[in-house]
Design an enzyme around this catalytic site. Structure first.
Site, PDB file in Angstrom:
ATOM      1  N   HIS A  73       0.623  -1.204   0.077  1.00 40.12           N
ATOM      2  CA  HIS A  73      -0.018   0.028   0.003  1.00 40.12           C
ATOM      3  C   HIS A  73       0.841   1.275  -0.087  1.00 40.12           C
ATOM      4  O   HIS A  73       0.708   2.192  -0.648  1.00 40.12           O
ATOM      5  CB  HIS A  73      -0.868   0.091   1.360  1.00 40.12           C
ATOM      6  CG  HIS A  73      -2.055   0.978   1.070  1.00 40.12           C
ATOM      7  ND1 HIS A  73      -2.778   1.257  -0.002  1.00 40.12           N
ATOM      8  CD2 HIS A  73      -2.307   1.988   2.075  1.00 40.12           C
ATOM      9  CE1 HIS A  73      -3.603   2.192   0.413  1.00 40.12           C
ATOM     10  NE2 HIS A  73      -3.392   2.835   1.550  1.00 40.12           N
ATOM     11  N   GLU A 112       1.988   1.799  -3.321  1.00 39.68           N
ATOM     12  CA  GLU A 112       0.798   2.315  -4.219  1.00 39.68           C
ATOM     13  C   GLU A 112       0.898   3.853  -4.132  1.00 39.68           C
ATOM     14  O   GLU A 112       0.559   4.863  -5.176  1.00 39.68           O
ATOM     15  CB  GLU A 112      -0.620   1.788  -3.602  1.00 39.68           C
ATOM     16  CG  GLU A 112      -1.848   2.230  -4.408  1.00 39.68           C
ATOM     17  CD  GLU A 112      -3.025   2.363  -3.478  1.00 39.68           C
ATOM     18  OE1 GLU A 112      -3.762   3.417  -3.336  1.00 39.68           O
ATOM     19  OE2 GLU A 112      -3.095   1.095  -3.093  1.00 39.68           O
ATOM     20  N   HIS A 113       0.918   4.311  -2.894  1.00 35.81           N
ATOM     21  CA  HIS A 113       1.118   5.993  -2.988  1.00 35.81           C
ATOM     22  C   HIS A 113       2.247   6.229  -3.407  1.00 35.81           C
ATOM     23  O   HIS A 113       2.194   7.243  -4.193  1.00 35.81           O
ATOM     24  CB  HIS A 113       1.265   6.031  -1.199  1.00 35.81           C
ATOM     25  CG  HIS A 113       0.043   6.212  -0.468  1.00 35.81           C
ATOM     26  ND1 HIS A 113      -0.612   7.212   0.357  1.00 35.81           N
ATOM     27  CD2 HIS A 113      -1.119   5.164  -0.211  1.00 35.81           C
ATOM     28  CE1 HIS A 113      -1.660   6.916   0.863  1.00 35.81           C
ATOM     29  NE2 HIS A 113      -1.804   5.679   0.364  1.00 35.81           N
ATOM     30  N   GLU A 134      -3.419   6.670   7.954  1.00 33.27           N
ATOM     31  CA  GLU A 134      -4.804   6.352   7.235  1.00 33.27           C
ATOM     32  C   GLU A 134      -5.568   5.163   8.193  1.00 33.27           C
ATOM     33  O   GLU A 134      -6.411   4.870   8.435  1.00 33.27           O
ATOM     34  CB  GLU A 134      -4.504   5.888   5.834  1.00 33.27           C
ATOM     35  CG  GLU A 134      -5.514   5.168   5.302  1.00 33.27           C
ATOM     36  CD  GLU A 134      -5.022   5.003   3.635  1.00 33.27           C
ATOM     37  OE1 GLU A 134      -5.612   3.785   3.127  1.00 33.27           O
ATOM     38  OE2 GLU A 134      -4.072   5.377   3.273  1.00 33.27           O
TER      39      GLU A 134
END
Length: 455
Positions: free
Chosen positions: A82, A85-86, A162
Protein backbone atom coordinates in the site's frame (compact mmCIF):
# COMPACT_ATOMS: atom_id res chain seq x y z
CA UNK A 1 -2.45 12.94 -5.29
CA UNK A 2 -5.83 11.22 -5.73
CA UNK A 3 -7.77 9.61 -2.96
CA UNK A 4 -6.33 6.12 -2.55
CA UNK A 5 -8.66 3.22 -1.93
CA UNK A 6 -7.69 0.23 0.13
CA UNK A 7 -9.71 -2.92 -0.41
CA UNK A 8 -10.53 -4.44 2.98
CA UNK A 9 -9.85 -7.96 4.15
CA UNK A 10 -13.11 -9.40 2.90
CA UNK A 11 -13.76 -7.52 -0.30
CA UNK A 12 -17.28 -7.36 1.15
CA UNK A 13 -20.53 -8.61 -0.26
CA UNK A 14 -20.87 -5.46 -2.37
CA UNK A 15 -17.67 -6.05 -4.35
CA UNK A 16 -18.40 -9.73 -4.79
CA UNK A 17 -21.98 -9.00 -5.81
CA UNK A 18 -20.69 -6.65 -8.48
CA UNK A 19 -18.70 -9.48 -10.04
CA UNK A 20 -21.68 -11.78 -9.85
CA UNK A 21 -24.15 -9.24 -11.16
CA UNK A 22 -22.08 -8.04 -14.04
CA UNK A 23 -21.34 -11.52 -15.26
CA UNK A 24 -24.99 -12.59 -15.16
CA UNK A 25 -27.23 -12.94 -18.20
CA UNK A 26 -30.86 -13.65 -18.99
CA UNK A 27 -30.36 -17.14 -20.36
CA UNK A 28 -27.58 -19.69 -20.90
CA UNK A 29 -27.85 -19.17 -24.67
CA UNK A 30 -26.81 -15.55 -24.24
CA UNK A 31 -23.69 -16.65 -22.40
CA UNK A 32 -22.36 -18.24 -25.55
CA UNK A 33 -22.90 -14.93 -27.34
CA UNK A 34 -20.28 -13.47 -24.95
CA UNK A 35 -20.99 -10.84 -22.35
CA UNK A 36 -18.21 -8.31 -22.73
CA UNK A 37 -16.90 -9.74 -26.02
CA UNK A 38 -13.31 -8.71 -25.23
CA UNK A 39 -10.32 -8.78 -27.51
CA UNK A 40 -7.12 -9.89 -25.85
CA UNK A 41 -3.50 -10.05 -26.95
CA UNK A 42 -0.07 -10.25 -25.32
CA UNK A 43 2.90 -8.04 -26.10
CA UNK A 44 6.33 -9.54 -26.69
CA UNK A 45 7.40 -8.47 -23.18
CA UNK A 46 4.59 -10.46 -21.58
CA UNK A 47 2.05 -7.71 -20.90
CA UNK A 48 -1.46 -9.12 -21.29
CA UNK A 49 -3.89 -6.62 -22.83
CA UNK A 50 -7.69 -6.87 -22.73
CA UNK A 51 -9.87 -4.44 -24.71
CA UNK A 52 -13.62 -4.08 -24.21
CA UNK A 53 -15.42 -1.74 -26.59
CA UNK A 54 -18.27 0.23 -25.01
CA UNK A 55 -19.80 3.01 -27.12
CA UNK A 56 -22.16 4.42 -24.48
CA UNK A 57 -20.02 7.53 -23.95
CA UNK A 58 -16.96 9.05 -25.65
CA UNK A 59 -14.67 8.09 -22.77
CA UNK A 60 -12.13 5.36 -22.04
CA UNK A 61 -10.86 3.79 -18.85
CA UNK A 62 -7.36 2.38 -18.57
CA UNK A 63 -6.71 0.00 -15.68
CA UNK A 64 -3.29 -1.48 -15.06
CA UNK A 65 -3.32 -4.41 -12.65
CA UNK A 66 -0.17 -5.86 -11.10
CA UNK A 67 -0.22 -9.47 -9.93
CA UNK A 68 1.06 -8.60 -6.49
CA UNK A 69 -0.58 -7.49 -3.27
CA UNK A 70 -0.12 -7.36 0.45
CA UNK A 71 0.02 -11.15 0.76
CA UNK A 72 3.25 -11.07 -1.28
CA UNK A 73 5.10 -8.67 1.03
CA UNK A 74 8.32 -9.76 2.75
CA UNK A 75 7.66 -11.00 6.25
CA UNK A 76 7.87 -8.14 8.73
CA UNK A 77 7.10 -5.47 6.11
CA UNK A 78 3.30 -5.39 6.19
CA UNK A 79 1.81 -2.34 4.53
CA UNK A 80 4.61 -2.13 1.94
CA UNK A 81 2.27 -2.87 -1.00
CA UNK A 82 0.00 0.00 0.00
CA UNK A 83 2.88 2.37 0.69
CA UNK A 84 4.28 1.69 -2.78
CA UNK A 85 0.85 2.37 -4.25
CA UNK A 86 1.11 5.86 -2.72
CA UNK A 87 4.68 6.25 -3.94
CA UNK A 88 3.69 5.52 -7.54
CA UNK A 89 2.18 9.02 -7.63
CA UNK A 90 5.42 10.72 -6.57
CA UNK A 91 6.86 10.83 -10.04
CA UNK A 92 9.61 9.93 -12.45
CA UNK A 93 12.47 11.89 -13.96
CA UNK A 94 10.21 12.89 -16.86
CA UNK A 95 7.16 13.69 -14.70
CA UNK A 96 8.41 14.53 -11.19
CA UNK A 97 6.72 15.94 -8.08
CA UNK A 98 3.21 14.64 -8.58
CA UNK A 99 2.86 15.89 -12.16
CA UNK A 100 1.11 12.62 -13.11
CA UNK A 101 -2.05 13.55 -11.22
CA UNK A 102 -1.88 17.18 -12.28
CA UNK A 103 -1.72 16.23 -15.97
CA UNK A 104 -4.65 13.81 -15.69
CA UNK A 105 -6.75 16.45 -13.91
CA UNK A 106 -5.78 19.17 -16.36
CA UNK A 107 -7.03 16.96 -19.19
CA UNK A 108 -10.40 16.45 -17.54
CA UNK A 109 -9.68 12.94 -16.29
CA UNK A 110 -10.07 11.19 -12.97
CA UNK A 111 -7.88 8.55 -11.44
CA UNK A 112 -7.37 6.38 -8.42
CA UNK A 113 -5.61 3.26 -7.17
CA UNK A 114 -6.32 0.30 -4.93
CA UNK A 115 -4.49 -2.41 -3.04
CA UNK A 116 -5.76 -5.84 -2.05
CA UNK A 117 -4.19 -9.08 -0.89
CA UNK A 118 -3.50 -10.41 -4.39
CA UNK A 119 -3.28 -7.37 -6.66
CA UNK A 120 -2.58 -3.67 -6.92
CA UNK A 121 -4.29 -1.53 -9.52
CA UNK A 122 -4.18 1.94 -11.06
CA UNK A 123 -6.74 3.53 -13.33
CA UNK A 124 -7.62 6.68 -15.22
CA UNK A 125 -10.80 7.68 -17.05
CA UNK A 126 -10.50 10.32 -19.77
CA UNK A 127 -12.01 11.47 -23.04
CA UNK A 128 -11.22 8.98 -25.77
CA UNK A 129 -8.76 11.33 -27.48
CA UNK A 130 -6.62 11.40 -24.30
CA UNK A 131 -5.96 7.65 -24.21
CA UNK A 132 -2.48 8.00 -25.67
CA UNK A 133 -1.58 10.54 -23.00
CA UNK A 134 -2.54 8.33 -20.06
CA UNK A 135 -0.85 5.31 -21.62
CA UNK A 136 2.34 7.30 -21.90
CA UNK A 137 2.10 8.40 -18.26
CA UNK A 138 1.30 4.94 -16.88
CA UNK A 139 3.99 3.19 -18.89
CA UNK A 140 6.57 5.73 -17.72
CA UNK A 141 5.98 4.99 -14.05
CA UNK A 142 5.95 1.24 -14.64
CA UNK A 143 9.65 1.50 -15.51
CA UNK A 144 11.02 4.80 -14.21
CA UNK A 145 9.70 5.48 -10.72
CA UNK A 146 12.15 7.75 -8.88
CA UNK A 147 12.05 7.77 -5.08
CA UNK A 148 13.86 9.43 -2.20
CA UNK A 149 14.20 8.34 1.44
CA UNK A 150 12.10 11.33 2.51
CA UNK A 151 9.25 10.37 0.19
CA UNK A 152 9.20 6.84 1.59
CA UNK A 153 9.18 8.12 5.18
CA UNK A 154 6.43 10.61 4.40
CA UNK A 155 4.13 8.16 2.63
CA UNK A 156 4.69 5.52 5.31
CA UNK A 157 3.48 8.07 7.84
CA UNK A 158 0.53 8.96 5.59
CA UNK A 159 -0.50 5.30 5.50
CA UNK A 160 0.03 5.08 9.26
CA UNK A 161 -2.33 8.01 9.75
CA UNK A 162 -4.77 6.35 7.37
CA UNK A 163 -4.58 3.28 9.59
CA UNK A 164 -5.33 5.36 12.69
CA UNK A 165 -8.39 6.87 11.03
CA UNK A 166 -9.76 3.68 9.48
CA UNK A 167 -8.89 1.17 12.17
CA UNK A 168 -7.86 2.93 15.35
CA UNK A 169 -11.09 4.93 15.50
CA UNK A 170 -13.41 2.20 14.26
CA UNK A 171 -14.29 -0.75 16.56
CA UNK A 172 -15.72 -2.74 13.64
CA UNK A 173 -12.42 -2.47 11.75
CA UNK A 174 -10.44 -3.46 14.83
CA UNK A 175 -12.61 -6.52 15.26
CA UNK A 176 -12.30 -7.38 11.57
CA UNK A 177 -8.51 -7.36 11.85
CA UNK A 178 -8.58 -9.66 14.86
CA UNK A 179 -11.07 -11.95 13.15
CA UNK A 180 -8.91 -12.32 10.03
CA UNK A 181 -5.85 -12.98 12.18
CA UNK A 182 -7.82 -15.74 13.92
CA UNK A 183 -9.29 -17.24 10.76
CA UNK A 184 -5.91 -17.51 9.03
CA UNK A 185 -3.50 -19.08 11.48
CA UNK A 186 -0.46 -18.96 9.21
CA UNK A 187 -1.41 -17.52 5.81
CA UNK A 188 -0.69 -13.81 5.06
CA UNK A 189 -4.41 -13.17 4.52
CA UNK A 190 -4.44 -12.87 8.30
CA UNK A 191 -2.27 -9.74 8.11
CA UNK A 192 -4.12 -6.46 7.37
CA UNK A 193 -3.59 -4.98 3.93
CA UNK A 194 -2.86 -1.61 5.44
CA UNK A 195 -0.16 -3.14 7.63
CA UNK A 196 0.64 -3.34 11.33
CA UNK A 197 1.69 -0.08 12.93
CA UNK A 198 5.16 -1.16 14.07
CA UNK A 199 6.00 -2.60 10.66
CA UNK A 200 4.81 0.47 8.75
CA UNK A 201 7.33 2.50 10.72
CA UNK A 202 10.16 0.25 9.57
CA UNK A 203 9.71 0.56 5.79
CA UNK A 204 12.76 2.01 4.03
CA UNK A 205 13.69 3.26 0.58
CA UNK A 206 15.51 -0.01 -0.03
CA UNK A 207 12.36 -1.97 0.83
CA UNK A 208 10.25 0.06 -1.59
CA UNK A 209 12.77 -0.14 -4.44
CA UNK A 210 13.28 -3.88 -4.04
CA UNK A 211 9.54 -4.52 -4.06
CA UNK A 212 9.02 -2.27 -7.10
CA UNK A 213 11.85 -3.85 -9.08
CA UNK A 214 10.74 -7.36 -8.14
CA UNK A 215 7.08 -7.14 -9.06
CA UNK A 216 6.33 -4.08 -11.22
CA UNK A 217 7.04 -5.41 -14.68
CA UNK A 218 5.02 -5.88 -17.88
CA UNK A 219 5.10 -9.66 -17.64
CA UNK A 220 3.52 -9.41 -14.18
CA UNK A 221 0.73 -7.04 -15.21
CA UNK A 222 -2.58 -6.92 -17.04
CA UNK A 223 -3.63 -3.84 -19.00
CA UNK A 224 -7.37 -3.44 -19.50
CA UNK A 225 -8.81 -0.69 -21.68
CA UNK A 226 -12.57 -0.24 -21.92
CA UNK A 227 -14.80 2.34 -23.54
CA UNK A 228 -15.14 4.12 -26.85
CA UNK A 229 -12.14 2.41 -28.43
CA UNK A 230 -11.27 -0.72 -30.38
CA UNK A 231 -8.45 -3.23 -30.10
CA UNK A 232 -7.08 -1.98 -33.42
CA UNK A 233 -6.68 1.46 -31.83
CA UNK A 234 -5.28 0.18 -28.54
CA UNK A 235 -2.69 -2.25 -29.89
CA UNK A 236 -0.34 0.26 -31.58
CA UNK A 237 -0.46 2.54 -28.52
CA UNK A 238 0.27 -0.35 -26.17
CA UNK A 239 3.16 -1.48 -28.36
CA UNK A 240 4.51 2.07 -28.55
CA UNK A 241 4.47 2.88 -24.83
CA UNK A 242 4.44 -0.43 -22.94
CA UNK A 243 6.17 -2.57 -25.57
CA UNK A 244 9.73 -1.20 -25.07
CA UNK A 245 9.70 -1.93 -21.32
CA UNK A 246 11.79 -5.07 -20.75
CA UNK A 247 10.30 -8.04 -18.99
CA UNK A 248 11.72 -8.86 -15.57
CA UNK A 249 12.70 -12.04 -13.83
CA UNK A 250 9.59 -11.91 -11.67
CA UNK A 251 9.40 -14.88 -9.29
CA UNK A 252 6.43 -17.12 -8.78
CA UNK A 253 4.30 -16.27 -5.79
CA UNK A 254 5.59 -17.99 -2.68
CA UNK A 255 2.63 -18.40 -0.35
CA UNK A 256 2.64 -20.50 2.80
CA UNK A 257 -0.23 -22.93 3.10
CA UNK A 258 -2.80 -22.70 5.86
CA UNK A 259 -2.43 -25.65 8.26
CA UNK A 260 -5.32 -27.91 9.15
CA UNK A 261 -7.61 -26.26 11.69
CA UNK A 262 -9.19 -28.25 14.48
CA UNK A 263 -11.19 -25.89 16.70
CA UNK A 264 -13.70 -23.04 16.31
CA UNK A 265 -12.56 -19.63 17.52
CA UNK A 266 -14.40 -16.63 18.96
CA UNK A 267 -13.39 -12.96 19.05
CA UNK A 268 -15.37 -10.32 20.94
CA UNK A 269 -14.96 -6.56 21.17
CA UNK A 270 -16.98 -4.20 23.35
CA UNK A 271 -16.88 -0.44 22.85
CA UNK A 272 -18.91 2.65 23.72
CA UNK A 273 -18.45 3.70 20.08
CA UNK A 274 -20.60 0.81 18.87
CA UNK A 275 -24.10 1.90 17.90
CA UNK A 276 -25.35 -1.38 16.47
CA UNK A 277 -24.03 -4.73 17.77
CA UNK A 278 -23.36 -7.45 15.23
CA UNK A 279 -22.44 -11.11 15.09
CA UNK A 280 -20.56 -12.59 12.13
CA UNK A 281 -19.41 -16.14 11.46
CA UNK A 282 -16.68 -16.78 8.89
CA UNK A 283 -15.69 -20.15 7.45
CA UNK A 284 -12.67 -21.00 5.32
CA UNK A 285 -13.82 -21.72 1.75
CA UNK A 286 -12.29 -22.47 -1.65
CA UNK A 287 -11.65 -19.68 -4.11
CA UNK A 288 -12.04 -20.08 -7.86
CA UNK A 289 -8.36 -21.00 -8.13
CA UNK A 290 -8.29 -23.47 -5.24
CA UNK A 291 -11.66 -25.02 -6.02
CA UNK A 292 -11.21 -28.64 -7.07
CA UNK A 293 -14.77 -29.71 -7.84
CA UNK A 294 -16.78 -26.67 -8.93
CA UNK A 295 -18.02 -25.84 -5.44
CA UNK A 296 -17.13 -22.15 -5.83
CA UNK A 297 -20.05 -21.68 -8.21
CA UNK A 298 -22.37 -23.59 -5.89
CA UNK A 299 -21.25 -21.36 -3.01
CA UNK A 300 -22.12 -18.27 -5.05
CA UNK A 301 -25.62 -19.59 -5.56
CA UNK A 302 -25.82 -20.53 -1.86
CA UNK A 303 -24.85 -17.01 -0.83
CA UNK A 304 -27.61 -15.63 -3.04
CA UNK A 305 -30.14 -18.07 -1.56
CA UNK A 306 -29.19 -17.06 1.96
CA UNK A 307 -28.45 -13.37 1.66
CA UNK A 308 -29.55 -12.07 -1.71
CA UNK A 309 -31.85 -9.27 -0.62
CA UNK A 310 -35.28 -9.04 1.05
CA UNK A 311 -36.54 -12.30 -0.46
CA UNK A 312 -33.53 -14.31 0.71
CA UNK A 313 -33.80 -17.04 3.32
CA UNK A 314 -31.99 -15.23 6.15
CA UNK A 315 -33.78 -11.93 5.70
CA UNK A 316 -37.15 -13.59 5.47
CA UNK A 317 -36.59 -15.80 8.53
CA UNK A 318 -34.69 -13.47 10.86
CA UNK A 319 -35.93 -10.01 9.92
CA UNK A 320 -39.50 -10.64 8.77
CA UNK A 321 -40.78 -13.79 10.44
CA UNK A 322 -38.89 -13.99 13.74
CA UNK A 323 -38.31 -10.22 14.01
CA UNK A 324 -35.02 -10.68 15.86
CA UNK A 325 -32.81 -8.82 13.37
CA UNK A 326 -32.57 -5.41 11.79
CA UNK A 327 -30.49 -7.02 9.04
CA UNK A 328 -29.02 -10.41 8.24
CA UNK A 329 -27.23 -11.93 5.30
CA UNK A 330 -24.23 -13.76 3.91
CA UNK A 331 -21.20 -13.14 1.72
CA UNK A 332 -18.69 -15.08 -0.32
CA UNK A 333 -15.49 -13.82 -1.96
CA UNK A 334 -14.34 -16.35 -4.59
CA UNK A 335 -11.73 -14.15 -6.28
CA UNK A 336 -8.65 -14.90 -4.23
CA UNK A 337 -5.36 -16.55 -5.16
CA UNK A 338 -5.60 -18.81 -2.10
CA UNK A 339 -8.30 -20.01 0.31
CA UNK A 340 -11.03 -17.44 0.86
CA UNK A 341 -14.02 -17.29 3.24
CA UNK A 342 -17.78 -17.67 3.37
CA UNK A 343 -19.61 -15.70 6.03
CA UNK A 344 -22.87 -14.86 7.77
CA UNK A 345 -23.88 -11.79 9.74
CA UNK A 346 -26.78 -10.62 11.85
CA UNK A 347 -27.51 -7.23 13.40
CA UNK A 348 -30.11 -7.62 16.17
CA UNK A 349 -33.01 -5.26 16.65
CA UNK A 350 -32.55 -2.72 19.42
CA UNK A 351 -34.84 -4.66 21.78
CA UNK A 352 -33.23 -8.06 21.10
CA UNK A 353 -30.32 -9.46 23.11
CA UNK A 354 -27.30 -10.22 20.95
CA UNK A 355 -27.05 -13.79 22.24
CA UNK A 356 -30.62 -14.47 21.14
CA UNK A 357 -29.83 -13.10 17.69
CA UNK A 358 -26.75 -15.30 17.42
CA UNK A 359 -28.76 -18.37 18.43
CA UNK A 360 -31.33 -17.57 15.75
CA UNK A 361 -28.61 -17.23 13.09
CA UNK A 362 -27.01 -20.53 14.09
CA UNK A 363 -30.38 -22.23 13.98
CA UNK A 364 -30.76 -21.18 10.34
CA UNK A 365 -27.31 -22.56 9.52
CA UNK A 366 -28.21 -25.85 11.20
CA UNK A 367 -31.50 -25.98 9.30
CA UNK A 368 -29.62 -25.49 6.06
CA UNK A 369 -27.25 -28.35 6.82
CA UNK A 370 -30.06 -30.65 8.02
CA UNK A 371 -32.81 -29.91 5.53
CA UNK A 372 -30.85 -28.62 2.56
CA UNK A 373 -32.28 -26.45 -0.19
CA UNK A 374 -35.05 -26.95 -2.71
CA UNK A 375 -35.03 -26.64 -6.47
CA UNK A 376 -37.35 -23.65 -6.47
CA UNK A 377 -35.17 -21.44 -4.29
CA UNK A 378 -32.08 -22.42 -6.27
CA UNK A 379 -33.75 -21.43 -9.53
CA UNK A 380 -35.02 -18.22 -7.95
CA UNK A 381 -31.50 -17.38 -6.79
CA UNK A 382 -30.02 -17.99 -10.23
CA UNK A 383 -32.79 -15.93 -11.79
CA UNK A 384 -32.05 -13.02 -9.43
CA UNK A 385 -28.42 -13.15 -10.44
CA UNK A 386 -29.34 -13.15 -14.12
CA UNK A 387 -31.95 -10.42 -13.78
CA UNK A 388 -29.40 -7.95 -12.44
CA UNK A 389 -27.38 -8.21 -15.66
CA UNK A 390 -29.55 -5.72 -17.51
CA UNK A 391 -27.13 -2.90 -16.77
CA UNK A 392 -23.95 -4.96 -17.08
CA UNK A 393 -22.32 -2.92 -19.84
CA UNK A 394 -23.60 0.51 -18.90
CA UNK A 395 -20.41 1.54 -17.09
CA UNK A 396 -16.93 1.40 -18.56
CA UNK A 397 -15.68 0.46 -15.08
CA UNK A 398 -17.44 -2.89 -14.85
CA UNK A 399 -15.50 -4.93 -17.37
CA UNK A 400 -12.02 -3.74 -16.25
CA UNK A 401 -12.79 -4.55 -12.63
CA UNK A 402 -14.22 -7.97 -13.44
CA UNK A 403 -11.40 -8.99 -15.75
CA UNK A 404 -8.72 -7.43 -13.53
CA UNK A 405 -9.75 -9.33 -10.43
CA UNK A 406 -10.07 -12.56 -12.39
CA UNK A 407 -6.78 -12.37 -14.30
CA UNK A 408 -4.73 -11.49 -11.22
CA UNK A 409 -6.14 -14.36 -9.16
CA UNK A 410 -5.61 -17.27 -11.49
CA UNK A 411 -8.56 -17.13 -13.88
CA UNK A 412 -8.67 -16.55 -17.61
CA UNK A 413 -10.76 -14.45 -19.96
CA UNK A 414 -12.55 -17.66 -20.95
CA UNK A 415 -13.39 -18.33 -17.30
CA UNK A 416 -15.00 -14.93 -16.99
CA UNK A 417 -17.05 -15.36 -20.14
CA UNK A 418 -18.13 -18.88 -19.12
CA UNK A 419 -19.36 -17.79 -15.67
CA UNK A 420 -23.09 -17.68 -16.58
CA UNK A 421 -23.02 -21.19 -18.00
CA UNK A 422 -21.30 -22.55 -14.93
CA UNK A 423 -23.80 -20.87 -12.63
CA UNK A 424 -26.67 -22.20 -14.72
CA UNK A 425 -25.36 -25.74 -14.23
CA UNK A 426 -25.47 -25.57 -10.42
CA UNK A 427 -27.97 -27.98 -8.89
CA UNK A 428 -29.51 -28.19 -5.40
CA UNK A 429 -27.31 -31.21 -4.77
CA UNK A 430 -24.21 -29.16 -5.65
CA UNK A 431 -25.25 -26.45 -3.20
CA UNK A 432 -25.93 -28.89 -0.37
CA UNK A 433 -22.61 -30.65 -0.92
CA UNK A 434 -20.71 -27.36 -0.90
CA UNK A 435 -22.49 -26.23 2.26
CA UNK A 436 -21.54 -29.44 4.09
CA UNK A 437 -17.92 -29.13 2.97
CA UNK A 438 -17.51 -25.50 3.99
CA UNK A 439 -19.76 -24.87 6.98
CA UNK A 440 -17.59 -26.74 9.47
CA UNK A 441 -17.29 -25.29 12.98
CA UNK A 442 -13.60 -26.25 13.28
CA UNK A 443 -12.85 -24.03 10.26
CA UNK A 444 -14.71 -21.00 11.61
CA UNK A 445 -14.33 -17.82 13.61
CA UNK A 446 -17.24 -16.06 15.28
CA UNK A 447 -16.85 -12.32 15.83
CA UNK A 448 -19.11 -10.38 18.19
CA UNK A 449 -19.28 -6.58 18.26
CA UNK A 450 -20.94 -5.29 21.41
CA UNK A 451 -22.02 -1.88 22.64
CA UNK A 452 -20.48 -0.86 25.97
CA UNK A 453 -22.66 1.24 28.28
CA UNK A 454 -21.18 4.70 28.95
CA UNK A 455 -22.45 4.99 32.52
Amino acid sequence: MPRIRLLPASVTAVAVALAVVVLSIAAPQAARARIFDPTTFTLDNGLQVVVVTNRRAPIVTQMLWYKVGSADEPRGKSGLAHVLEHLMFKGTEQYPDGQFSEIVARNGGRENAFTSYDYTGYYQSVARDRLELIMKLEADRMENLALTPEQVRTESMVVLEERHQRVGNDPASKLSEMTSASLYLHHPYGTPIIGWENELKSITLEDAKAYYERWYAPNNAVLIVAGDVTADEVRPLAEKYYGPIPRADTPARQRVQEPEQSAPRRVELESAQVGQPQVAIRYLAPSYRTDEDGSAYALEVLSEVLGGGPTSRLYRALVVEQAVAASAGSWYSPERWDTTNFGFYITPRQDIDIDKAEDALRAEIEALLKDGVNAEEIEDAKQRLRANAVYARDSVFNAPRIFGRALTTGQSVADVEAWPERIAEVTPEDVEKAARQVLRPDHSVTSVLKSKPTS
